[in-house]
Design an enzyme around this catalytic site. Structure first.
Site, PDB file in Angstrom:
ATOM      1  N   ASP A   1      36.756  20.700  34.299  1.00 12.29           N
ATOM      2  CA  ASP A   1      35.739  19.788  34.797  1.00 12.29           C
ATOM      3  C   ASP A   1      36.395  18.688  35.627  1.00 12.29           C
ATOM      4  O   ASP A   1      37.573  18.353  35.444  1.00 12.29           O
ATOM      5  CB  ASP A   1      34.978  19.144  33.630  1.00 12.29           C
ATOM      6  CG  ASP A   1      34.202  20.152  32.816  1.00 12.29           C
ATOM      7  OD1 ASP A   1      33.792  21.189  33.388  1.00 12.29           O
ATOM      8  OD2 ASP A   1      34.005  19.916  31.609  1.00 12.29           O
ATOM      9  N   LYS A   2      35.618  18.098  36.510  1.00  6.35           N
ATOM     10  CA  LYS A   2      36.127  17.052  37.394  1.00  6.35           C
ATOM     11  C   LYS A   2      36.881  15.963  36.627  1.00  6.35           C
ATOM     12  O   LYS A   2      37.977  15.559  37.021  1.00  6.35           O
ATOM     13  CB  LYS A   2      34.961  16.423  38.162  1.00  6.35           C
ATOM     14  CG  LYS A   2      35.338  15.212  39.000  1.00  6.35           C
ATOM     15  CD  LYS A   2      34.119  14.578  39.655  1.00  6.35           C
ATOM     16  CE  LYS A   2      34.498  13.309  40.398  1.00  6.35           C
ATOM     17  NZ  LYS A   2      33.317  12.650  41.019  1.00  6.35           N
TER      18      LYS A   2
END
Length: 354
Positions: free
Chosen positions: A167-168
């Site tokens: 995830d970012k």
């Protein structure tokens, strides 16, 4: 300093549109203008259908995006509605300008933290905040863009060699293939659950009970919020089985420090599983956590990666240190790191077949 430990003992949105090579070569170039008049057979036809018939070699969805971006005019006036009906004799003009998605295929020199590399693969220590794949709102500045600039062969590989994602706002280790052979082998290992990933996380609440536990359940897209995943019952729409091993390394009155091992790789798996037992990640506002101890992103770090080299079959073990924000949060909470408690467990679980 990042540690890299090498053992020599043999022990995946809608399909991409087919962008044209000329456009890929120079997305910033002046647009190609095409113009023609609508014939009698086009009277009453939708604009996007007329464009698709009149400009061959481009997908209809790509042409619709040009309409939405104001690159199409009818009788000298911009027409931004793909469903507009045309009349015989209407003058059409189209500026074949690459849409924003084109930047997803452009190389960008980014400061990638490469901690292991050979001719077949590389391991990257991804910082929090770096998006892995281009998507709406992030068509540039992604890991994929950086890989296209980092080595020439990335342009010939699916997703520039990216075989899994973070995830970012999750930091830590990712393995990337540099050849098609390596990518295929890594994908097979991941599917067979032979790539071992160990995460460190700071969670809300005191983790009571057994130091070690297994969280097993099903995960699917949350029907009430498409940005979230959710723990669901077996048989629910889109449900996929998920298994996470968790060990509590230290705990205090309000937070706990845990190690997590993925046995499956579902979207947001650790975040969903820990939230499902009442211990959302610190900073993970999407799943019930909140900023604390200076952490304004989810307190999750992909710390250790163990896999078999896709070509020479040696075992590769790579570690990444905690990023500064997690170190500071851990110290502010008065918790001990205790990562040493993980190694015997991890080694025992990481026996790789020959």
């Amino acid at each position: 300093m990042i540690q890299s430990i090498i053992s020599a003992d043999p022990d995946t949105p809608a399909a991409d549109d087919p962008w044209q090579d000329a456009l890929v070569e120079d997305a910033a170039s002046q647009p190609e203008l095409r113009a023609w008049r609508v014939g009698s057979d086009g009277h009453g036809q939708r604009l996007d259908k007329a464009l698709s018939d009149g400009i061959t070699g481009f997908s209809r969805s790509w042409l619709q995006q040009l309409v939405e971006q104001g690159e199409v005019s009818v009788n000298g006036r911009v027409c931004a509605k793909a469903s507009s009906r045309l009349k015989a004799g209407d003058r059409l003009q189209v500026a074949l300008r690459p849409p924003l998605q084109m930047s997803a295929f452009l190389p960008e020199a980014l400061p990638l933290q490469v901690i292991f590399e050979d001719a077949h693969l590389l391991v990257i220590d991804k910082p929090a905040g770096l998006v892995v794949h281009p998507a709406a709102g992030n068509w540039s500045g992604t890991l994929l863009n950086g890989l296209l600039a980092y080595h020439e062969a990335a342009a010939q590989l699916p997703r520039a060699g990216i075989v899994h994602r973070l995830d970012k706002d999750t930091s830590g280790l990712m393995v990337v293939g540099k050849t098609l052979t390596a990518c295929d082998a890594l994908v097979r290992q991941i599917a067979a659950r032979e790539v071992h990933r160990l995460y460190l996380a700071l969670v809300h609440g005191r983790l009571a009970g057994a130091a070690e536990r297994t969280i097993q359940g099903y995960i699917a897209r949350d029907p009430r919020n498409r940005l979230r995943m959710a723990a669901v019952r077996e048989g629910s729409s889109g449900a996929r089985d998920a298994l996470t091993w968790v060990r509590c390394l230290d705990s205090g009155p309000t937070v706990s420090w845990v190690g997590c091992k993925l046995h499956t790789g579902r979207t947001h798996q650790i975040r969903v599983h820990l939230a499902s037992i009442g211990h959302a990640l610190v900073g993970d506002t999407l799943y019930g956590g909140h900023p604390l101890l200076g952490m304004n992103r989810q307190a999750l770090h992909a710390h250790r990666l163990v896999l078999r080299h896709p070509v020479d079959r040696s075992v590769l073990r790579v570690e990444s240190p905690l990023p500064p924000d997690l170190w500071q949060a851990l110290a502010a909470a008065g918790l001990d790191d205790n990562r040493g408690q993980l190694w015997a467990i991890d080694d025992n679980l990481s026996v790789l077949s020959a």
